[in-house]
Design a protein around this motif. Structure first.
Motif, PDB file in Angstrom:
ATOM      1  N   TRP A   9       0.827  -1.211   0.000  1.00 17.48           N
ATOM      2  CA  TRP A   9       0.000   0.000   0.000  1.00 17.48           C
ATOM      3  C   TRP A   9       0.860   1.260   0.000  1.00 17.48           C
ATOM      4  O   TRP A   9       0.497   2.270  -0.616  1.00 17.48           O
ATOM      5  CB  TRP A   9      -0.933   0.003   1.208  1.00 17.48           C
ATOM      6  CG  TRP A   9      -2.115  -0.911   1.041  1.00 17.48           C
ATOM      7  CD1 TRP A   9      -2.351  -2.079   1.687  1.00 17.48           C
ATOM      8  CD2 TRP A   9      -3.218  -0.726   0.135  1.00 17.48           C
ATOM      9  NE1 TRP A   9      -3.522  -2.646   1.260  1.00 17.48           N
ATOM     10  CE2 TRP A   9      -4.085  -1.833   0.301  1.00 17.48           C
ATOM     11  CE3 TRP A   9      -3.555   0.263  -0.783  1.00 17.48           C
ATOM     12  CZ2 TRP A   9      -5.255  -1.974  -0.412  1.00 17.48           C
ATOM     13  CZ3 TRP A   9      -4.737   0.116  -1.499  1.00 17.48           C
ATOM     14  CH2 TRP A   9      -5.568  -0.987  -1.313  1.00 17.48           C
ATOM     15  N   THR A  10       1.990   1.202   0.666  1.00 19.79           N
ATOM     16  CA  THR A  10       2.893   2.355   0.677  1.00 19.79           C
ATOM     17  C   THR A  10       3.461   2.611  -0.716  1.00 19.79           C
ATOM     18  O   THR A  10       3.498   3.747  -1.193  1.00 19.79           O
ATOM     19  CB  THR A  10       4.051   2.123   1.666  1.00 19.79           C
ATOM     20  OG1 THR A  10       3.517   1.917   2.984  1.00 19.79           O
ATOM     21  CG2 THR A  10       4.991   3.318   1.684  1.00 19.79           C
ATOM     22  N   VAL A  11       3.912   1.542  -1.381  1.00 21.46           N
ATOM     23  CA  VAL A  11       4.452   1.669  -2.736  1.00 21.46           C
ATOM     24  C   VAL A  11       3.373   2.164  -3.691  1.00 21.46           C
ATOM     25  O   VAL A  11       3.627   3.037  -4.536  1.00 21.46           O
ATOM     26  CB  VAL A  11       5.026   0.322  -3.216  1.00 21.46           C
ATOM     27  CG1 VAL A  11       5.419   0.405  -4.693  1.00 21.46           C
ATOM     28  CG2 VAL A  11       6.225  -0.079  -2.374  1.00 21.46           C
ATOM     29  N   LEU A  12       2.160   1.616  -3.541  1.00 21.21           N
ATOM     30  CA  LEU A  12       1.056   2.042  -4.402  1.00 21.21           C
ATOM     31  C   LEU A  12       0.753   3.522  -4.199  1.00 21.21           C
ATOM     32  O   LEU A  12       0.510   4.266  -5.167  1.00 21.21           O
ATOM     33  CB  LEU A  12      -0.186   1.204  -4.113  1.00 21.21           C
ATOM     34  CG  LEU A  12      -1.424   1.485  -4.976  1.00 21.21           C
ATOM     35  CD1 LEU A  12      -1.124   1.225  -6.443  1.00 21.21           C
ATOM     36  CD2 LEU A  12      -2.603   0.630  -4.514  1.00 21.21           C
ATOM     37  N   GLY A  13       0.776   3.972  -2.936  1.00 19.80           N
ATOM     38  CA  GLY A  13       0.532   5.384  -2.654  1.00 19.80           C
ATOM     39  C   GLY A  13       1.590   6.281  -3.264  1.00 19.80           C
ATOM     40  O   GLY A  13       1.282   7.358  -3.784  1.00 19.80           O
ATOM     41  N   ILE A  14       2.848   5.832  -3.215  1.00 17.28           N
ATOM     42  CA  ILE A  14       3.940   6.616  -3.801  1.00 17.28           C
ATOM     43  C   ILE A  14       3.787   6.711  -5.315  1.00 17.28           C
ATOM     44  O   ILE A  14       3.970   7.779  -5.912  1.00 17.28           O
ATOM     45  CB  ILE A  14       5.302   5.992  -3.436  1.00 17.28           C
ATOM     46  CG1 ILE A  14       5.552   6.112  -1.925  1.00 17.28           C
ATOM     47  CG2 ILE A  14       6.436   6.659  -4.214  1.00 17.28           C
ATOM     48  CD1 ILE A  14       6.800   5.399  -1.452  1.00 17.28           C
ATOM     49  N   VAL A  15       3.438   5.597  -5.950  1.00 17.50           N
ATOM     50  CA  VAL A  15       3.267   5.583  -7.404  1.00 17.50           C
ATOM     51  C   VAL A  15       2.138   6.521  -7.831  1.00 17.50           C
ATOM     52  O   VAL A  15       2.282   7.313  -8.781  1.00 17.50           O
ATOM     53  CB  VAL A  15       2.993   4.147  -7.896  1.00 17.50           C
ATOM     54  CG1 VAL A  15       2.599   4.161  -9.381  1.00 17.50           C
ATOM     55  CG2 VAL A  15       4.217   3.269  -7.686  1.00 17.50           C
ATOM     56  N   ILE A  16       1.016   6.448  -7.126  1.00 19.10           N
ATOM     57  CA  ILE A  16      -0.121   7.316  -7.460  1.00 19.10           C
ATOM     58  C   ILE A  16       0.244   8.783  -7.251  1.00 19.10           C
ATOM     59  O   ILE A  16      -0.112   9.650  -8.068  1.00 19.10           O
ATOM     60  CB  ILE A  16      -1.349   6.933  -6.618  1.00 19.10           C
ATOM     61  CG1 ILE A  16      -1.836   5.524  -6.996  1.00 19.10           C
ATOM     62  CG2 ILE A  16      -2.478   7.942  -6.819  1.00 19.10           C
ATOM     63  CD1 ILE A  16      -2.970   5.012  -6.139  1.00 19.10           C
ATOM     64  N   SER A  17       0.976   9.066  -6.176  1.00 22.56           N
ATOM     65  CA  SER A  17       1.399  10.441  -5.912  1.00 22.56           C
ATOM     66  C   SER A  17       2.315  10.958  -7.012  1.00 22.56           C
ATOM     67  O   SER A  17       2.174  12.100  -7.471  1.00 22.56           O
ATOM     68  CB  SER A  17       2.113  10.527  -4.561  1.00 22.56           C
ATOM     69  OG  SER A  17       1.257  10.135  -3.505  1.00 22.56           O
ATOM     70  N   LEU A  18       3.253  10.110  -7.459  1.00 27.50           N
ATOM     71  CA  LEU A  18       4.176  10.521  -8.523  1.00 27.50           C
ATOM     72  C   LEU A  18       3.442  10.780  -9.834  1.00 27.50           C
ATOM     73  O   LEU A  18       3.819  11.679 -10.604  1.00 27.50           O
ATOM     74  CB  LEU A  18       5.254   9.452  -8.725  1.00 27.50           C
ATOM     75  CG  LEU A  18       6.297   9.344  -7.615  1.00 27.50           C
ATOM     76  CD1 LEU A  18       7.229   8.168  -7.886  1.00 27.50           C
ATOM     77  CD2 LEU A  18       7.101  10.638  -7.496  1.00 27.50           C
ATOM     78  N   MET A  19       2.390  10.005 -10.096  1.00 29.58           N
ATOM     79  CA  MET A  19       1.611  10.198 -11.326  1.00 29.58           C
ATOM     80  C   MET A  19       0.986  11.586 -11.368  1.00 29.58           C
ATOM     81  O   MET A  19       0.757  12.146 -12.449  1.00 29.58           O
ATOM     82  CB  MET A  19       0.524   9.120 -11.423  1.00 29.58           C
ATOM     83  CG  MET A  19       1.059   7.716 -11.694  1.00 29.58           C
ATOM     84  SD  MET A  19      -0.244   6.453 -11.625  1.00 29.58           S
ATOM     85  CE  MET A  19      -1.328   7.023 -12.933  1.00 29.58           C
ATOM     86  N   HIS A  20       0.691  12.146 -10.201  1.00 27.62           N
ATOM     87  CA  HIS A  20       0.108  13.486 -10.146  1.00 27.62           C
ATOM     88  C   HIS A  20       1.173  14.573 -10.014  1.00 27.62           C
ATOM     89  O   HIS A  20       0.986  15.688 -10.524  1.00 27.62           O
ATOM     90  CB  HIS A  20      -0.867  13.584  -8.954  1.00 27.62           C
ATOM     91  CG  HIS A  20      -2.108  12.774  -9.122  1.00 27.62           C
ATOM     92  ND1 HIS A  20      -2.157  11.419  -8.861  1.00 27.62           N
ATOM     93  CD2 HIS A  20      -3.351  13.118  -9.542  1.00 27.62           C
ATOM     94  CE1 HIS A  20      -3.369  10.969  -9.099  1.00 27.62           C
ATOM     95  NE2 HIS A  20      -4.113  11.978  -9.507  1.00 27.62           N
TER      96      HIS A  20
END
Length: 273
Positions: A9-20
């Motif tokens: 979940w942490t990695v997923l949150g980082i990826v989504i944040s980077l996409m924005h």
């Protein structure tokens, strides 16, 4: 939650944040570079070229467009808050078949795409003399976003505000209008912040209505002004990026001020009745 799931979940949150974050970063770096800067768009400029912002402001007529945007958004959001909260209060508190039908009718209207009725709507606006007028666009925005506003306010009142507060005020002799404005409305701050952000963002960024109903240059909003600007200066990406950044900054600032209320109001206001 075990460590593996937490890591995922942490990695997923980082990826989504980077996409924005990455597109926003590229927009900033591009807007700060001059026309003679040939460095990669990923490299942050060593010197800031603020002329892009000045030129974009003047050549895209951003001053007039910004004024129109602020006026349209402010009037639309204010009317949505007033009419939406007033309509939601009886729907949330008076459990009749008619109110329940009206509530689900508002929810059903939310699925109708605006473009589906654009042709008859355009004819109606022309017939009432609303073309190139601020008031006509404001009424269109209020009509389309009022169901969502009522939906959020109704869910918030039902799930968050105890009816005992209103009963106590009624025992003290307060009438329905006094109860709403003195007791209920001050407690609607979280969902009101959500309404301001959600509807304000859509009205501020609107293009589909503005491009049809505001055709004169002096009536253009930021989205329409930028679209004209893009077609004229598509080769100067720095200038275009600066114009885009100027257009989005007011909503970013608004969100930063209201973000602490946003999630709370959205979560509570989305509860189904």
């Amino acid at each position: 939650m075990n460590k593996e799931k937490k890591l995922v979940w942490t990695v997923l949150g980082i990826v989504i944040s980077l996409m924005h974050i990455i597109p926003f970063y590229l927009l900033i770096t591009t807007s700060l570079k001059g026309g003679d800067d040939t460095s990669s768009k990923w490299v942050f400029p060593t010197s800031f070229n603020l002329e892009n912002f000045q030129n974009a402001w003047e050549q895209a007529n951003m001053g007039t467009a910004l004024f129109n945007n602020v006026l349209i958004t402010s009037l639309s959001v204010a009317m949505l808050i007033i009419f939406g909260s007033l309509a939601a209060y009886p729907l949330a508190r008076i459990a009749t078949k008619l109110n329940r039908f009206m509530y689900f009718a508002f929810v059903a209207v939310m699925i109708v795409p605006p473009l589906a009725i654009l042709v008859p709507l355009y004819k109606f606006i022309v017939d009432i003399g609303g073309l190139n007028t601020i008031w006509a666009v404001v009424l269109v925005h209020v009509s389309f976003w009022l169901p969502l506003t009522i939906f959020l306010y109704t869910g918030f009142i039902r799930s968050t505000i105890p009816a005992e507060l209103e009963e106590a005020a009624m025992m003290d002799g307060a009438g329905p209008i006094t109860i709403f404005f003195k007791v209920v409305f001050p407690l609607l701050k979280p969902v009101t912040a959500s309404v301001i952000i959600i509807t304000g963002m859509f009205v501020w960024n609107d293009y589909q209505f503005s491009v049809f109903f505001l055709q004169k240059a002096e009536a253009h909003t930021i989205t329409v002004a930028l679209s004209v600007f893009f077609s004229q200066y598509s080769n100067d990406v720095g200038l275009v990026a600066a114009g885009s950044l100027l257009g989005m900054m007011p909503m970013i600032i608004l969100f930063l001020f209201l973000q602490k209320y946003f999630i709370q109001g959205l979560a509570a206001g989305s509860v189904k009745g």
